[in-house]
Write a protein that holds these residues in place. Structure first.
Motif, PDB file in Angstrom:
ATOM      1  N   GLU A 102       0.834  -1.213   0.000  1.00 51.40           N
ATOM      2  CA  GLU A 102       0.000   0.000   0.000  1.00 51.40           C
ATOM      3  C   GLU A 102       0.862   1.253   0.000  1.00 51.40           C
ATOM      4  N   ASP A 103       1.975   1.245   0.719  1.00 53.24           N
ATOM      5  CA  ASP A 103       2.879   2.396   0.719  1.00 53.24           C
ATOM      6  C   ASP A 103       3.413   2.664  -0.692  1.00 53.24           C
ATOM      7  N   GLU A 104       3.812   1.590  -1.378  1.00 49.85           N
ATOM      8  CA  GLU A 104       4.323   1.762  -2.742  1.00 49.85           C
ATOM      9  C   GLU A 104       3.213   2.196  -3.693  1.00 49.85           C
ATOM     10  N   ALA A 105       2.014   1.660  -3.494  1.00 51.33           N
ATOM     11  CA  ALA A 105       0.882   2.052  -4.342  1.00 51.33           C
ATOM     12  C   ALA A 105       0.569   3.534  -4.182  1.00 51.33           C
ATOM     13  N   GLN A 106       0.646   4.023  -2.938  1.00 51.43           N
ATOM     14  CA  GLN A 106       0.390   5.438  -2.698  1.00 51.43           C
ATOM     15  C   GLN A 106       1.460   6.309  -3.345  1.00 51.43           C
ATOM     16  N   GLN A 107       2.714   5.856  -3.278  1.00 51.34           N
ATOM     17  CA  GLN A 107       3.793   6.583  -3.948  1.00 51.34           C
ATOM     18  C   GLN A 107       3.518   6.674  -5.449  1.00 51.34           C
ATOM     19  N   LEU A 108       3.037   5.568  -6.025  1.00 47.14           N
ATOM     20  CA  LEU A 108       2.756   5.531  -7.458  1.00 47.14           C
ATOM     21  C   LEU A 108       1.607   6.482  -7.811  1.00 47.14           C
ATOM     22  N   VAL A 109       0.571   6.503  -6.996  1.00 51.40           N
ATOM     23  CA  VAL A 109      -0.551   7.422  -7.215  1.00 51.40           C
ATOM     24  C   VAL A 109      -0.060   8.869  -7.218  1.00 51.40           C
ATOM     25  N   GLU A 110       0.807   9.210  -6.264  1.00 48.44           N
ATOM     26  CA  GLU A 110       1.306  10.581  -6.173  1.00 48.44           C
ATOM     27  C   GLU A 110       2.170  10.950  -7.375  1.00 48.44           C
ATOM     28  N   ILE A 111       2.980  10.011  -7.851  1.00 49.92           N
ATOM     29  CA  ILE A 111       3.805  10.270  -9.032  1.00 49.92           C
ATOM     30  C   ILE A 111       2.922  10.483 -10.259  1.00 49.92           C
ATOM     31  N   ASP A 153       5.511   8.452 -19.787  1.00 46.76           N
ATOM     32  CA  ASP A 153       5.880   7.039 -19.860  1.00 46.76           C
ATOM     33  C   ASP A 153       5.794   6.455 -18.451  1.00 46.76           C
ATOM     34  N   PRO A 154       4.871   5.511 -18.210  1.00 48.97           N
ATOM     35  CA  PRO A 154       4.679   4.994 -16.840  1.00 48.97           C
ATOM     36  C   PRO A 154       5.610   3.854 -16.471  1.00 48.97           C
ATOM     37  N   ILE A 155       6.382   3.354 -17.428  1.00 41.19           N
ATOM     38  CA  ILE A 155       7.067   2.075 -17.227  1.00 41.19           C
ATOM     39  C   ILE A 155       8.110   2.140 -16.118  1.00 41.19           C
ATOM     40  N   LEU A 156       8.946   3.188 -16.123  1.00 31.82           N
ATOM     41  CA  LEU A 156       9.992   3.274 -15.110  1.00 31.82           C
ATOM     42  C   LEU A 156       9.391   3.396 -13.711  1.00 31.82           C
ATOM     43  N   PHE A 157       8.310   4.152 -13.564  1.00 37.68           N
ATOM     44  CA  PHE A 157       7.682   4.337 -12.256  1.00 37.68           C
ATOM     45  C   PHE A 157       7.058   3.032 -11.757  1.00 37.68           C
ATOM     46  N   ILE A 158       6.406   2.292 -12.662  1.00 36.31           N
ATOM     47  CA  ILE A 158       5.837   0.994 -12.286  1.00 36.31           C
ATOM     48  C   ILE A 158       6.943   0.043 -11.848  1.00 36.31           C
ATOM     49  N   THR A 159       8.006  -0.010 -12.654  1.00 32.06           N
ATOM     50  CA  THR A 159       9.124  -0.912 -12.341  1.00 32.06           C
ATOM     51  C   THR A 159       9.732  -0.568 -10.988  1.00 32.06           C
ATOM     52  N   ASN A 160       9.853   0.721 -10.689  1.00 33.64           N
ATOM     53  CA  ASN A 160      10.421   1.139  -9.418  1.00 33.64           C
ATOM     54  C   ASN A 160       9.543   0.698  -8.250  1.00 33.64           C
ATOM     55  N   SER A 161       8.224   0.896  -8.367  1.00 39.13           N
ATOM     56  CA  SER A 161       7.317   0.533  -7.275  1.00 39.13           C
ATOM     57  C   SER A 161       7.306  -0.974  -7.037  1.00 39.13           C
ATOM     58  N   VAL A 162       7.257  -1.743  -8.123  1.00 35.71           N
ATOM     59  CA  VAL A 162       7.269  -3.205  -7.997  1.00 35.71           C
ATOM     60  C   VAL A 162       8.599  -3.670  -7.416  1.00 35.71           C
ATOM     61  N   SER A 163       9.698  -3.090  -7.908  1.00 32.80           N
ATOM     62  CA  SER A 163      11.024  -3.462  -7.411  1.00 32.80           C
ATOM     63  C   SER A 163      11.152  -3.176  -5.921  1.00 32.80           C
ATOM     64  N   ASN A 164      10.573  -2.064  -5.470  1.00 30.36           N
ATOM     65  CA  ASN A 164      10.736  -1.674  -4.071  1.00 30.36           C
ATOM     66  C   ASN A 164      10.042  -2.627  -3.103  1.00 30.36           C
ATOM     67  N   VAL A 165       8.980  -3.273  -3.544  1.00 33.16           N
ATOM     68  CA  VAL A 165       8.360  -4.290  -2.688  1.00 33.16           C
ATOM     69  C   VAL A 165       9.370  -5.415  -2.446  1.00 33.16           C
TER      70      VAL A 165
END
Length: 495
Positions: free
Chosen positions: A149-158, A168-180
């Motif tokens: 949920e913390d990573e999801a919220q970060q993604l929403v804010e970005i 381009d959403p790809i780098l942001f998605i990859t970062n959030s998934v990687s951080n989990v």
């Protein structure tokens, strides 16, 4: 002299023909497949079809049957295609197909260590420990849900910071998934600007594209020669060192830290178990630093492609289907209201749950499936598959099997809904494989996909940029079958 030349011109074709017939006779027990010539095997088929993609093996199965042999030079690959054949192989013959097939390239990369490419007792010990640690770290539980949920919220804010403009959403998605995964493995997260993160992503992208090149095939056929030659294969091998080196450094840091009463992350747990095994003086133990390094590598990259690629496809597919987005939004509003969405809500959001499954089915994130190797001679469907043969379970073909899916090549959430709109779990949905080597992180992956997507779809309406009517849904040519590069507009639904 002329008579000798004439004799050779007659004798040589005869010898070649006899050699070819001998090859065919020696391979008679294998399942049928594309005609295999000396040296090149069946590679002519790939050249004829202008490369290997997600449909190449499916088309071959239509011609030769759901169990067929494809020869790469003198090297046989037995493909299993469709739900029945894959289930029979991975479940009914689970012990016979238990080992991981490691080709020369992947043997060089993995050294037979870790979870993905280890076999026998070493693999069982790594997998057992991996499952235990992920469970203790909260896989499938509330503690894990909080991290996601913390990573999801970060993604929403970005996404919100883009103010509805194309990005381009790809780098942001990859970062959030990687951080989990990073929080599980190392106990911390990386920002998208971190230079190490950028290097890691570029290394991964290079490896995914390299796997479909002629240099990869040449390395698999002639590894000892290719090791002496320059080329892209050298860069591919160097790319794998990025995460391995990072893991070594993190292990060093963990060893230097003051021990805590409770392990904090995967490395802590593994080092603790290593110490216990050391005290037992168990000579058969495979818990060591090299296996830890490769286990981190395997868990990270498996999790990255299992989650980030469906996430990318989700934004693209749903941007092409505003009606599906609206239906998900309405279901969330009607059922959840203004409350926070938690993973348990998937039971109350059948349409949303069905759409997520259909995205995984419709655009499966891997070209075929990880190869296995027979541990003994296996008798299957009238064929004898010798011990040591490499088996390729085509999981994509399972998810596109027209015997089980009403519209296999069309996006259709009704595949997972009954006539009353209730979610239906399908045995044919092998999105995380099946059998003893099924995806280790499946509980985490399911939770991530649900929480990430519902958080985003609750806040944004995704649209193609102005001037683009619809995104192409043809995948890029790489091992993960990810979407082609695209930019999307995340339009806030309200203030």
């Amino acid at each position: 002299m002329a008579e000798i030349q004439l004799s050779l011109s007659v004798l040589l074709p005869i010898l070649l023909l006899l050699y070819f017939l001998k090859l065919l006779w020696s391979r008679r027990h294998y399942p049928p497949g594309p005609l295999a010539f000396p040296i090149i095997g069946g590679l002519w088929r790939i050249a004829f079809e202008k490369g290997f993609d997600g449909m190449t093996a499916i088309k071959a199965a239509k011609q030769y049957g759901n169990v067929f042999t494809f020869w790469v030079g003198h090297f046989p690959l037995v493909f299993l295609s469709g739900f029945d054949a894959v289930k029979e192989g991975l479940v009914d013959h689970a012990e016979g197909f238990l080992d991981r097939g490691s080709t020369p390239f992947y043997e060089k990369v993995s050294e037979g260590k870790g979870i993905a490419f280890a076999n026998g007792h070493a693999w069982k010990q790594q997998r057992r420990l991996g499952q235990m640690v992920l469970t203790k770290l909260g896989a499938g539980k509330r503690i894990m849900e909080d991290k996601i949920e913390d990573e999801a919220q970060q993604l929403v804010e970005i996404f919100a910071s883009q103010k509805g403009k194309p990005f381009d959403p790809i780098l942001f998605i990859t970062n959030s998934v990687s951080n989990v995964t990073f929080s599980l493995m190392f106990g911390y997260r990386w920002s998208v600007e971190d230079p190490n993160f950028e290097k890691l992503i570029k290394s991964n992208e290079y490896m995914l594209s390299f796997g479909l090149t002629i240099f990869y095939v040449l390395y698999e056929l002639f590894p000892s020669i290719m090791d002496r030659l320059p080329g892209p294969h050298k860069k591919a091998l160097e790319s794998t060192e990025m995460l391995l080196s990072l893991s070594k450094e993190e292990i060093r840091k963990h060893r230097e830290q003051e021990p805590t009463q409770e392990p904090r992350d995967f490395i802590d747990y593994y080092l603790s178990e290593m110490e216990k095994e050391k005290n037992k003086n168990d000579p058969t133990s495979a818990l060591d630093e090299e296996n830890l390094i490769h286990s981190i590598h395997d868990i990270y990259f498996a999790g990255l492609e299992t989650i980030s690629t469906p996430m990318k496809w989700a934004l693209l597919i749903l941007a092409n289907r505003p009606d599906v987005q609206d239906k998900i939004f309405k279901e969330i509003e009607d059922v959840v209201g203004s409350s926070n969405i938690c993973y348990d809500d998937h039971k109350r959001l059948p349409y949303t749950h069905a759409v997520i499954h259909e995205i995984q089915r419709y655009r499966y994130p891997i070209l075929v499936g990880a190869a296995r190797q027979t541990t003994r001679d296996v008798h299957m469907r009238g064929y004898i598959i010798p011990k040591g043969t490499y088996i390729v379970p085509n999981l994509r073909s399972v998810l596109l099997d027209d015997e089980y899916w009403e519209t296999p090549h069309k996006f259709n959430p009704n595949h997972f809904l009954d006539k009353d709109g209730n979610f239906v779990a399908r045995k044919e949905f092998l999105g995380f494989s099946t059998g003893p080597r099924s995806c280790l992180g499946e509980p985490v992956a399911r939770m991530e996909l649900f929480i990430f997507l519902t958080r985003l779809l609750r806040v944004f309406n995704f649209q193609p940029p102005p001037g683009i009517k619809e995104f192409t849904e043809e995948p890029a040519k790489n091992l993960s079958a990810s979407p082609q590069p695209f930019k999307v507009c995340a339009i806030p639904r309200n203030n």
